[in-house]
Design an enzyme around this catalytic site. Sequence first.
Site, PDB file in Angstrom:
ATOM      1  N   ARG A   1     -20.409  22.229 -16.066  1.00  0.00           N
ATOM      2  CA  ARG A   1     -19.333  22.004 -15.093  1.00  0.00           C
ATOM      3  C   ARG A   1     -19.358  23.040 -13.975  1.00  0.00           C
ATOM      4  O   ARG A   1     -18.995  22.751 -12.855  1.00  0.00           O
ATOM      5  CB  ARG A   1     -17.961  22.074 -15.792  1.00  0.00           C
ATOM      6  CG  ARG A   1     -17.694  20.958 -16.773  1.00  0.00           C
ATOM      7  CD  ARG A   1     -16.527  21.285 -17.671  1.00  0.00           C
ATOM      8  NE  ARG A   1     -16.756  22.523 -18.397  1.00  0.00           N
ATOM      9  CZ  ARG A   1     -15.910  23.075 -19.256  1.00  0.00           C
ATOM     10  NH1 ARG A   1     -14.742  22.510 -19.486  1.00  0.00           N
ATOM     11  NH2 ARG A   1     -16.223  24.196 -19.875  1.00  0.00           N
TER      12      ARG A   1
ATOM     13  N   PRO B   1     -26.475  27.471 -35.969  1.00  0.00           N
ATOM     14  CA  PRO B   1     -26.404  28.926 -35.998  1.00  0.00           C
ATOM     15  C   PRO B   1     -25.078  29.437 -36.555  1.00  0.00           C
ATOM     16  O   PRO B   1     -24.034  28.778 -36.436  1.00  0.00           O
ATOM     17  CB  PRO B   1     -26.515  29.319 -34.518  1.00  0.00           C
ATOM     18  CG  PRO B   1     -26.843  28.058 -33.772  1.00  0.00           C
ATOM     19  CD  PRO B   1     -26.324  26.941 -34.614  1.00  0.00           C
TER      20      PRO B   1
ATOM     21  N   TYR C   1     -12.456  22.663 -35.095  1.00  0.00           N
ATOM     22  CA  TYR C   1     -13.796  23.082 -34.642  1.00  0.00           C
ATOM     23  C   TYR C   1     -14.816  22.791 -35.744  1.00  0.00           C
ATOM     24  O   TYR C   1     -15.874  22.210 -35.487  1.00  0.00           O
ATOM     25  CB  TYR C   1     -13.820  24.573 -34.265  1.00  0.00           C
ATOM     26  CG  TYR C   1     -15.219  24.995 -33.848  1.00  0.00           C
ATOM     27  CD1 TYR C   1     -15.778  24.503 -32.676  1.00  0.00           C
ATOM     28  CD2 TYR C   1     -15.986  25.828 -34.663  1.00  0.00           C
ATOM     29  CE1 TYR C   1     -17.084  24.845 -32.301  1.00  0.00           C
ATOM     30  CE2 TYR C   1     -17.284  26.180 -34.289  1.00  0.00           C
ATOM     31  CZ  TYR C   1     -17.831  25.682 -33.112  1.00  0.00           C
ATOM     32  OH  TYR C   1     -19.120  26.006 -32.754  1.00  0.00           O
TER      33      TYR C   1
END
Length: 251
Positions: free
Chosen positions: A34, A182, A152
């Site tokens: 963005r 990760p 999340y």
Amino acid sequence: MSKIILITGASSGFGKAIAEKFAAGGWNLILTARRKEKLEAVASDLEKQYGVKTLCLVFDVQNKEAVFENLSKLPSEWQAVDLLVNNAGLALGRDSFFDANLDDWETMIDTNIKGLLYASKAVLPYLIKQQGHIINIGSTAGKEVYKDGNVYCATKHAVDAITKAQRIDLLPYKIKVTAIHPGAVETDFSLVRFKGDADKAAAVYSGYTPLKAEDIADTAWYVANVPKHVCINDVVMTCVAQGNSTMIHKD
Ligand code: NDP
Ligand code: 8X3
């Protein structure tokens, strides 16, 4: 002829490091994010340093129309996409299920899940022509849920599931699909999660040596460059101080 990598979220963190790794390897880069200025700075540095070609596309992966407008109508010289890295993503807040903010939840779902689906679908016709490769950036949070990580963690579990589903459904097209998961990596991730609170962000990485964005880029480079008949399915990687998504040993 140079290969083409398309990276979502290339203005910072993993996306930027992956762009540099592949530029160093001679790949041309389609970079999306963005923040136009940051993205164009990454592109211009890499063009100068490595002599590669770049195409910057500025849009929000949450916006379905914008994703398809940008990614399903690539200029003809950019259509031979060999590798899509679905990296754009974020966490917002670290709050209990009771306290968490609904807007934060929706932004994470719209970015980490829906954005990844839109980008994959938009680029797929090009990947099919190339018998290409998708790398989805998951997380150890997509392997085990941690306290106050609720949505999340759920979005990254979804990335894990979507990766497995893509691998199966795309078998007839000989497309490789890999997830890299990760653990803690010091980028802008925690600054974004804690909405600009630098002290809270720094505390996440204190008392141990976390992974660096370059470690993720090295892994992406490895999985993208194995022989044609080999597909690395799933990579879970942490720093030495981290045992799983919930356990980090701090000195
Ligand atoms: P950064 O905040 O440094 O980078 C995030 C990137 O995603 C930026 O380039 C940002 O660009 C882009 N992005 C975020 N939201 C959007 C959006 N709506 N549309 C388009 N681009 C967007 O964090 P990381 O590099 O650490 O994060 C990259 C990925 O890695 C994320 O998916 C994250 O969940 C995952 N991850 C991170 C870990 C960590 O510890 N750092 C560990 C495991 C996984 P811009 O703001 O310009 O749009
Ligand atoms: C980012 C790593 O542990 O903050 O996905 O979820 S963690």
